[in-house]
Design an enzyme around this catalytic site. Structure first.
Site, PDB file in Angstrom:
ATOM      1  N   GLY A   1       8.995   1.542 -11.656  1.00  0.00           N
ATOM      2  CA  GLY A   1       9.814   2.571 -10.896  1.00  0.00           C
ATOM      3  C   GLY A   1      11.391   2.312 -11.252  1.00  0.00           C
TER       4      GLY A   1
ATOM      5  N   HIS B   1     -12.251 -39.334  -8.475  1.00  0.00           N
ATOM      6  CA  HIS B   1     -12.325 -40.693  -9.285  1.00  0.00           C
ATOM      7  C   HIS B   1     -12.541 -39.890 -10.717  1.00  0.00           C
ATOM      8  CE1 HIS B   1     -15.228 -41.462  -6.190  1.00  0.00           C
ATOM      9  NE2 HIS B   1     -15.863 -40.530  -6.408  1.00  0.00           N
TER      10      HIS B   1
ATOM     11  N   GLY C   1      -1.764   3.071   0.807  1.00  0.00           N
ATOM     12  CA  GLY C   1      -0.272   3.034   0.197  1.00  0.00           C
ATOM     13  C   GLY C   1       0.842   2.455   1.287  1.00  0.00           C
ATOM     14  N   THR C   2       1.892   2.329   0.653  1.00  0.00           N
ATOM     15  CA  THR C   2       3.062   1.796   1.168  1.00  0.00           C
ATOM     16  C   THR C   2       3.532   2.484   2.429  1.00  0.00           C
ATOM     17  OG1 THR C   2       4.389   2.540  -0.634  1.00  0.00           O
ATOM     18  CG2 THR C   2       3.898   0.245  -0.574  1.00  0.00           C
TER      19      THR C   2
ATOM     20  N   ASN D   1      12.968  -0.603  -8.986  1.00  0.00           N
ATOM     21  CA  ASN D   1      12.761  -0.701  -7.403  1.00  0.00           C
ATOM     22  C   ASN D   1      12.325  -2.085  -7.196  1.00  0.00           C
ATOM     23  OD1 ASN D   1      12.093  -0.274  -5.289  1.00  0.00           O
ATOM     24  ND2 ASN D   1      10.811   1.032  -5.333  1.00  0.00           N
TER      25      ASN D   1
ATOM     26  N   LEU E   1       4.704  -6.168   4.183  1.00  0.00           N
ATOM     27  CA  LEU E   1       3.178  -5.694   3.912  1.00  0.00           C
ATOM     28  C   LEU E   1       2.379  -6.946   3.445  1.00  0.00           C
ATOM     29  CD1 LEU E   1       4.236  -2.499   2.052  1.00  0.00           C
ATOM     30  CD2 LEU E   1       4.376  -2.889   4.298  1.00  0.00           C
TER      31      LEU E   1
ATOM     32  N   ALA F   1      -1.397  -6.775   3.791  1.00  0.00           N
ATOM     33  CA  ALA F   1      -2.753  -6.428   3.973  1.00  0.00           C
ATOM     34  C   ALA F   1      -3.657  -6.274   2.784  1.00  0.00           C
ATOM     35  CB  ALA F   1      -2.623  -4.815   4.644  1.00  0.00           C
ATOM     36  N   GLY F   2      -3.200  -6.508   1.555  1.00  0.00           N
ATOM     37  CA  GLY F   2      -4.138  -6.564   0.489  1.00  0.00           C
ATOM     38  C   GLY F   2      -4.688  -7.758   0.210  1.00  0.00           C
TER      39      GLY F   2
END
Lengths: 402, 402, 402
Positions: free
Chosen positions: C135, C310, C83-84, C160, C6, C8-9
């Site tokens: 989680g 510099h 969402g995932t 998780n 994943l 995409a975010g």
């Protein structure tokens, strides 16, 4: 022989440096002035010192403990500073039959002290060109006839150096000494009474003398002491570092590659120096300091645990302990018009007599990145100076400048 | 052969650099432009030079005296600058039977001058792509037929280079030349009259040519001259300094360890360079300069007796004599948007044609610590810039910026 | 084996760094986080990767193309980030019978991945001390019984890790997954349904784990990865440069004399480093960078094509691509009171947990000479900061600060 050293005053003209320690504890060539005094006494044969302490006496006791270079050290507290006679009287219970008395904030050299140590009863005198500004000593057949405070017509160009050899009998006169016009019990009044009673004080000339009044005088004193220093490298010097002239490097200190040090310079223990910094003559750096990347320091005193880590310029300045300079903080040490630098001391403008003087900075001062500290600035302890700020004049302790 | 060199004007487009010296005295590759001119003439066989001086003539007389590289030097004062014919007429009493005349602010090379020296009577011409902006020369059979000022339809792409070989007879025409439309007595008008009378001027092409109008043109000129420089190290280079490319280091100059110099670079006499500084290509540093700790200089002209002592960045800039930069003063040389740099010259915005140009700074400028000089700034002589100040645009001479 | 990643975010907590690239493309130890993920997968036996991309997907596609270290790379666009479960469903048409799924912004190590690769169906779990914030996975006989979001009384301290091994049958559950309370289709809901239907997921413990949330987390990640780096010098190191510890120097990079580099440090290709700069541990410098004269960099990430030319100090900071720092621009990385640094992220003050954090700076930021960037500053992309300016807090993209 015993010596009583007066070390109780703050030395307010030395503010902001004395907000956290008495004047006698200000370092020159990496040792407190008082330590130079005691070490010279030790070399001249003194084996016991009585320190009359008061202001911030903890800093004195912690530093010296009860022995230095074989000299026993005892302490007497003078709670109120009521004059030199009063100070000596505070030590009454500890006095030997014969003893020397001197100030803890003026460095006298071994040879001169050796001459004094031999005498039974004596007053040290110095030759100056402006005797009318001091206590002038009228001498006859090597004996002191009289001490006259700031006379209009000085009988000689010899002045009282404030160093005496007394027998215990002086105590009688101390106890009888009245308050002077300026409200103090003064040892010169006690001496005048003793002379009147027939006591004889030999006038002993001294040649060397390092006296400090204002913060910038420390730089002159540092310069004088460093010009006699000899090289001694006890730390590590990396390949690619350049060391020229007489340089002292303490144990545990690392000089990183690209550093360029031109003596006379003294650096304490456990410092990290470099890389690529430039340390120029007449610089004294305490213990646990960090002089970092590309930093330049010249003719300055940097006290212990202070960090000058990146792109800083410090010239002709005195920096307290435990300060931290932001990257690029610089101290100016030359007026743009190259005129003599004047400094505001206790509300009064004092001409320094110097074309180059940067700043005197108290302990625990933290500055931000690219901050600028102008010529002749005094910064109290515990001050924060924000990033990019430009400071000038007098910065009070515990303040924040943004 | 004799050459008359016009060197009397200020060159106001070169301000602030010309506030203290005429344009011909501005240094390129560490010599005044006029010195390059005279040296090239000497190599081409000229043995006497008459300098027509006026503005700040003392600086010319002091620098050259009465001889340079075997060339006798005589001076004539042109009090008012009334044009090229008037200038030459000022030298009437000194003129040989045949002589060259040229400007002191444009460098012509030896080979071209050798071609001219051979002629009896000639006008140097240059080929350009925009002849309509100049005095165009109409040539027929190698002879000049006419010089036409900024013609709409140029007869050729050859322009008048302002270098002539004359016989003494030109004087008659100088004396008869009337005031031009722009209010000057112009040598081209004298020539036109001479041609009308049957005098013949050979058109001689020249190839090399270094002309400067604005301060940033000095950088281009410096770049051109430095690209032909050859290494010559007469000073001391410490171990640990890096020298790459063609670098000239004058007598008495010390390059301290950690300095990194990439040629072409010329450094004059008695300079102190480093430690740990970085000098990049196309930099010319005069005599008695100090380029100090960690300083970076690039593509710049730094005149004599100037100090750039710590943490300074100078890029694409021209710095006058006897300046002193505070620690951390920097000159920006690139706009944040990387656009072309425009500069305010005499109240008018001039496009420099450069993406990199820093500042032009007159003599005796002193800056404070951490001062910032923005892209395209012109700073007059005798200016003070305070610590932490940011300057921009035009700073008038003798001003103070805080 | 196949892995779906994943990617995409945006990762808005990483702003300003993610204004121009997604979080997975932020570099750590000179490679995008996602590259570390893919390379570790390759070492663990994965031979095909499906990248679910969305935000600024062009930067991902351009960097990886269709192959990396022998791994085939395919792309799937997730237009809205719902969402995932939704993300995985976007890749439905490309899924193998068995595949791994993981996040592109957390680095898991080879050994842990090898354990997972062997399984038919698994959920990676990590042991933490504060499971109630995650989680939590309830495990029985090495099998996952339930995943409970932020439970008050966690059944274990295993959470998780967001890394799964699935068989293709998971797709059925993805398609049936309802919107969660927080408005997303969540893979944990799909798994819960699968478990209810009798599917078994082995709980596989993983040990290593590098997760990043805020810009300063990149510094910690960088530190972790660099501590395992080994020396590899492919560029040129000039005499007089010092290299200590583990340092990687890419092809075409030149380390100029006087540079002092203390590893672990990685420097990309075609960089110009020095002279006289100081690069301290835990610094990653991309390709085509310039770290110039006297510059100091410490514990920082500097992305490709950025110039720090510099007198700059960069400590504990993340600098985007194609930035250019004016001479003397410095970043502060320590509060004057040495307190913990708080940063304004998306309008909310976030405690960093660090005493040292400088700035996070987006791409194409240009700063002027002597500019100061204060502790904890976030600067958007395409910002101009003028000479001498002091910036603080949050600077919006495309703004100009003078």
């Amino acid at each position: 022989m015993q010596a009583v050293i007066l070390a109780a005053g703050e030395g307010t003209r030395m503010r902001p440096l004395t907000y956290t320690k008495p004047k006698v504890m200000l370092p020159v060539a990496n040792k407190p002035i008082l330590q130079h005094v005691i070490e010279n006494l030790a070399r001249a044969g003194v084996d016991e010192v009585v320190l009359v302490v008061g202001y911030r006496e903890d800093t004195v006791r912690e530093h010296f403990g009860d022995e230095l270079e074989g000299v026993r050290i005892k302490y007497v507290r003078q709670t109120k500073q009521l004059g030199t006679a009063h100070a000596l009287l505070s030590a009454k219970h500890l006095l030997d039959d014969r003893f020397m008395m001197l100030n803890g904030d003026a460095i006298v050299f071994e040879d001169d002290l050796k001459h004094l140590v031999r005498e039974k009863s004596a007053i040290a005198v110095r030759e100056v060109s402006n005797p009318q500004d001091f206590g002038v000593v009228d001498v006859e057949n090597n004996s002191v006839k009289e001490i006259i405070e700031k006379p209009e017509n000085p009988p000689s160009n010899l002045i009282n150096a404030g160093i005496y050899v007394f027998t215990r009998e002086i105590v009688n006169y101390l106890e009888k000494t009245p308050l002077s016009v300026r409200g103090e019990y003064e040892i010169t009044d006690s001496i005048t009474m003793a002379i009147a009673d027939g006591f004889e004080f030999k006038a002993v000339r001294i040649e060397g003398w390092i006296d400090v009044g204002y913060p910038w005088d420390l730089l002159k004193a540092n310069e004088t002491l460093l010009s006699h220093v000899e090289s001694k490298i006890e730390g590590e010097v990396e390949d690619g570092a350049v060391i020229k002239g007489n340089v002292v490097i303490g144990e545990g200190t690392v000089i990183m590659a690209g550093s360029y040090i031109v003596g006379p310079v003294v650096i304490g223990q456990n410092c990290r120096i470099g890389p690529n910094c430039y340390i120029r003559p007449y610089t004294a750096i305490g213990d646990n300091c960090h002089i970092g990347n590309a930093v330049e320091v010249k003719n300055s005193i940097i006290m212990s645990s202070t960090k000058v880590p990146h792109f800083n310029y410090i010239g002709d300045s005195v920096i307290g302990e435990n300060c931290n300079f932001g990257a690029g903080t610089k101290i100016a040490n030359l007026r743009l018009d190259e005129g003599e630098i004047a400094v505001n001391v206790k509300g009064r403008v004092v001409i320094t007599g110097r074309k180059k003087f940067g700043a005197a900075i108290g302990d625990n001062v933290k500055t931000g990145i690219n901050a600028s500290i102008n010529v002749g600035t005094l910064i109290g302890n515990n001050v924060f100076i924000g990033p990019g700020a430009v400071v000038d004049g007098v910065v009070e302790p515990n303040s924040k400048v943004y």
